[in-house]
Design a protein around this motif. Structure first.
Motif, PDB file in Angstrom:
ATOM      1  N   HIS A 174       2.785   6.702  -0.928  1.00 35.97           N
ATOM      2  CA  HIS A 174       1.724   7.678  -0.178  1.00 35.97           C
ATOM      3  C   HIS A 174       1.356   9.037  -0.895  1.00 35.97           C
ATOM      4  N   GLY A 175       2.717   9.666  -1.253  1.00 37.16           N
ATOM      5  CA  GLY A 175       2.379  10.817  -1.936  1.00 37.16           C
ATOM      6  C   GLY A 175       1.572  10.909  -3.297  1.00 37.16           C
ATOM      7  N   SER A 176       1.648   9.767  -3.959  1.00 37.39           N
ATOM      8  CA  SER A 176       0.724   9.612  -5.115  1.00 37.39           C
ATOM      9  C   SER A 176      -0.524   9.491  -4.735  1.00 37.39           C
ATOM     10  N   LYS A 177      -1.207   8.969  -3.601  1.00 34.42           N
ATOM     11  CA  LYS A 177      -2.650   8.752  -2.947  1.00 34.42           C
ATOM     12  C   LYS A 177      -3.206  10.046  -2.199  1.00 34.42           C
ATOM     13  N   GLY A 192      11.476  -3.671   9.661  1.00 31.38           N
ATOM     14  CA  GLY A 192      11.077  -2.552   8.840  1.00 31.38           C
ATOM     15  C   GLY A 192      10.850  -2.698   7.475  1.00 31.38           C
ATOM     16  N   PHE A 193      11.763  -3.353   6.788  1.00 34.36           N
ATOM     17  CA  PHE A 193      11.590  -3.548   5.606  1.00 34.36           C
ATOM     18  C   PHE A 193      10.277  -4.094   5.166  1.00 34.36           C
ATOM     19  N   VAL A 194      10.004  -5.182   5.954  1.00 36.69           N
ATOM     20  CA  VAL A 194       8.928  -5.845   5.558  1.00 36.69           C
ATOM     21  C   VAL A 194       7.533  -5.235   5.897  1.00 36.69           C
ATOM     22  N   VAL A 195       7.647  -4.212   6.930  1.00 37.60           N
ATOM     23  CA  VAL A 195       6.593  -3.390   7.184  1.00 37.60           C
ATOM     24  C   VAL A 195       6.257  -2.457   6.201  1.00 37.60           C
ATOM     25  N   GLU A 196       7.299  -1.786   5.505  1.00 32.17           N
ATOM     26  CA  GLU A 196       7.176  -0.796   4.791  1.00 32.17           C
ATOM     27  C   GLU A 196       6.849  -1.441   3.454  1.00 32.17           C
ATOM     28  N   LEU A 197       7.433  -2.394   3.001  1.00 36.70           N
ATOM     29  CA  LEU A 197       6.967  -3.086   1.716  1.00 36.70           C
ATOM     30  C   LEU A 197       5.593  -3.464   1.571  1.00 36.70           C
ATOM     31  N   GLY A 198       5.070  -4.155   2.655  1.00 37.32           N
ATOM     32  CA  GLY A 198       3.843  -4.583   2.518  1.00 37.32           C
ATOM     33  C   GLY A 198       2.659  -3.357   2.635  1.00 37.32           C
ATOM     34  N   ALA A 199       3.157  -2.203   3.558  1.00 35.43           N
ATOM     35  CA  ALA A 199       2.042  -1.049   3.600  1.00 35.43           C
ATOM     36  C   ALA A 199       2.091  -0.576   2.089  1.00 35.43           C
ATOM     37  N   VAL A 202      -0.845   0.269  -0.389  1.00 35.54           N
ATOM     38  CA  VAL A 202      -1.527   1.585  -0.695  1.00 35.54           C
ATOM     39  C   VAL A 202      -1.418   1.871  -2.343  1.00 35.54           C
ATOM     40  N   VAL A 203      -0.473   1.170  -2.889  1.00 34.60           N
ATOM     41  CA  VAL A 203      -0.466   1.476  -4.324  1.00 34.60           C
ATOM     42  C   VAL A 203      -1.563   0.558  -5.085  1.00 34.60           C
ATOM     43  N   ILE A 204      -1.647  -0.576  -4.767  1.00 33.73           N
ATOM     44  CA  ILE A 204      -2.694  -1.147  -5.327  1.00 33.73           C
ATOM     45  C   ILE A 204      -4.181  -0.620  -5.006  1.00 33.73           C
ATOM     46  N   ALA A 205      -4.282  -0.057  -3.742  1.00 34.51           N
ATOM     47  CA  ALA A 205      -5.472   0.458  -3.680  1.00 34.51           C
ATOM     48  C   ALA A 205      -5.800   1.670  -4.289  1.00 34.51           C
ATOM     49  N   LYS A 247      -4.478   2.497  -7.377  1.00 35.75           N
ATOM     50  CA  LYS A 247      -4.765   2.119  -8.668  1.00 35.75           C
ATOM     51  C   LYS A 247      -6.155   1.690  -8.852  1.00 35.75           C
ATOM     52  N   LEU A 248      -6.780   0.890  -7.741  1.00 34.67           N
ATOM     53  CA  LEU A 248      -7.898   0.652  -7.823  1.00 34.67           C
ATOM     54  C   LEU A 248      -8.947   1.800  -7.711  1.00 34.67           C
ATOM     55  N   GLY A 249      -8.601   2.936  -6.885  1.00 37.24           N
ATOM     56  CA  GLY A 249      -9.489   3.832  -6.609  1.00 37.24           C
ATOM     57  C   GLY A 249     -10.130   3.682  -5.236  1.00 37.24           C
ATOM     58  N   ILE A 250      -9.461   2.927  -4.554  1.00 39.16           N
ATOM     59  CA  ILE A 250     -10.053   2.566  -2.954  1.00 39.16           C
ATOM     60  C   ILE A 250      -9.292   3.337  -2.112  1.00 39.16           C
ATOM     61  N   PRO A 251     -10.227   4.340  -1.451  1.00 42.17           N
ATOM     62  CA  PRO A 251      -9.484   4.903  -0.069  1.00 42.17           C
ATOM     63  C   PRO A 251      -9.038   4.340   0.901  1.00 42.17           C
ATOM     64  N   VAL A 252      -7.744   4.504   1.226  1.00 43.24           N
ATOM     65  CA  VAL A 252      -7.127   3.533   2.343  1.00 43.24           C
ATOM     66  C   VAL A 252      -6.084   4.598   3.034  1.00 43.24           C
ATOM     67  N   SER A 253      -6.019   4.215   4.477  1.00 46.52           N
ATOM     68  CA  SER A 253      -5.047   4.991   5.230  1.00 46.52           C
ATOM     69  C   SER A 253      -3.677   4.236   5.359  1.00 46.52           C
ATOM     70  N   LEU A 254      -2.845   5.104   5.008  1.00 43.16           N
ATOM     71  CA  LEU A 254      -1.243   4.764   5.319  1.00 43.16           C
ATOM     72  C   LEU A 254      -1.088   4.379   6.729  1.00 43.16           C
ATOM     73  N   SER A 255      -1.656   5.231   7.703  1.00 41.73           N
ATOM     74  CA  SER A 255      -1.486   4.823   8.991  1.00 41.73           C
ATOM     75  C   SER A 255      -2.162   3.552   9.531  1.00 41.73           C
ATOM     76  N   LEU A 256      -3.105   3.340   8.892  1.00 41.13           N
ATOM     77  CA  LEU A 256      -3.628   1.871   9.254  1.00 41.13           C
ATOM     78  C   LEU A 256      -2.896   0.867   8.586  1.00 41.13           C
ATOM     79  N   CYS A 257      -2.280   0.791   7.626  1.00 47.73           N
ATOM     80  CA  CYS A 257      -1.501  -0.141   6.858  1.00 47.73           C
ATOM     81  C   CYS A 257      -0.112  -0.290   7.665  1.00 47.73           C
ATOM     82  N   ILE A 258       0.430   0.662   8.023  1.00 49.83           N
ATOM     83  CA  ILE A 258       1.758   0.731   8.591  1.00 49.83           C
ATOM     84  C   ILE A 258       1.670   0.180  10.053  1.00 49.83           C
ATOM     85  N   VAL A 259       0.657   0.626  10.877  1.00 48.77           N
ATOM     86  CA  VAL A 259       0.411   0.029  12.207  1.00 48.77           C
ATOM     87  C   VAL A 259      -0.022  -1.421  12.306  1.00 48.77           C
TER      88      VAL A 259
END
Length: 341
Positions: A193-196, A262-269, A273-276, A278-290
């Motif tokens: 998240h910090g990198s994005k 919690g591990f599954v949630v965090e890893l998936g989110a 975020v990392v892939i997005a 790298k591809l230059g796609i703006p995404v929200s961590l809030s949406l990914c986590i929830v």
């Protein structure tokens, strides 16, 4: 002549430079209070991390994610990034297998033996997190009562095998193991998240400072390190002062979160975020986590999901998207009427 033009421009627009610094800080502050809180919400909600430890880890890994960009990590080609990631992953796996694993197994077995003794003697485990207290129900005479579901070669059989058994009781060893692993996934989520988002909070400020110093429109250039440090500082301040409210709601009110969920949630989110990024796609961590939390709760089945809360949050997402655009347009019109004849 150019020096005189720059000096005149600086004296006329100095107030705007000061305002830009304040607005950039406010932007990063708000992002830290909301987005960073989502990165560590499940770790706190599952009882793996205390709020104070989450503050410290977020400060370290969010800042590292944002600052390690001014080292050009974001410019590595995709195939090379994959090779580096696989190499680091293999090395880390070998270190874990032959160095860390024996100590972790002893730590899990020691704790599980302590839990079994207390449960068999009729005593309630003391000093444990609520999740681990609930998990001891599935332990009888030193063994768990759960048996894995059998796989049957059919569509229905695959679905029953793939989805969690709603009657399954949580195993204390599994929870204990993932309570250690989840700390790493939380740090990974914070780093990604910090990198994005941290560079996003200071990008307008960096451009404005460039214009203020040169009276020229900037080209894509490297962001000075101190801008990233400034953005990281403001982000962490926002998380420290206001993050606990979002952590409580996301980490405890959508559904019950234990360490392996919690591990599954965090890893998936984090991977999303990392892939997005790298591809230059703006995404929200809030949406990914929830989204991950609700999906895991729905698939898990044994613990209800707070669907009314999710509905309110979803409506909030839909409303804030056009609303922010309306506010931006109004402010732009006001500034244009004041400063542009």
């Amino acid at each position: 002549m150019l020096a005189a033009t720059v000096a005149e421009f600086d004296s006329h627009w100095f107030w705007a430079l000061v305002l830009a610094f304040h607005l950039s800080f406010l932007f990063a502050f708000a992002m830290g209070a909301n987005e960073v809180s989502n990165a560590f919400a499940t770790s706190v909600g599952s009882g793996v991390l205390s709020l104070r430890v989450a503050y410290v880890l977020a400060t370290i890994f969010e800042s590292a994610g944002g600052i390690l960009l001014g080292l050009h990590f974001d410019q590595i080609r995709g195939w090379l990034a994959l090779v580096i990631a696989l190499g680091i992953g293999v090395a880390a796996g070998l270190v874990f297998q032959f160095v860390a694993k024996p100590y972790l197994v002893k730590w899990v077995d020691k704790h599980d033996a302590f839990t079994v003794n207390l449960t068999v003697n009729g005593a309630e485990p003391a000093g444990k997190s609520p999740e681990l207290q609930r998990s001891s129900v599935g332990v009888e005479n030193g063994a768990t009562t759960y048996r894995p579901q059998q796989f049957h070669l059919s569509p229905t059989g695959f679905v029953h095998w793939f989805l969690p058994d709603r009657k399954r009781k949580d195993d204390s060893k599994t929870l204990r193991l993932f309570s250690a692993i989840q700390i790493f996934s939380a740090c990974f989520t914070g780093f990604s998240h910090g990198s994005k988002d941290i560079p996003n909070t200071i990008a307008p400020l960096a451009n404005f400072v460039f214009v203020f110093n040169t009276v020229r429109i900037p080209k894509p250039v490297e962001t000075p390190l101190w801008f990233l440090i400034y953005g990281s500082f403001a982000t962490c301040v926002g998380f420290w002062l206001m993050g606990h409210k979002v952590i409580k709601r996301v980490g405890t009110e959508f559904t019950e979160i234990n360490p392996y969920c919690g591990f599954v949630v965090e890893l998936g989110a984090a991977i999303t975020v990392v892939i997005a990024s790298k591809l230059g796609i703006p995404v929200s961590l809030s949406l990914c986590i929830v989204g991950s939390i609700v999906a895991v709760g729905a698939v898990r089945g044994s613990i209800p999901v707070n669907w009314p809360l999710f509905g309110r949050v979803f409506v909030g997402w839909v409303i804030t998207f056009p609303l922010s655009g309306v506010f931006a347009a109004v402010f732009m019109a006001i500034l244009k009427s004041i400063f542009i004849s």
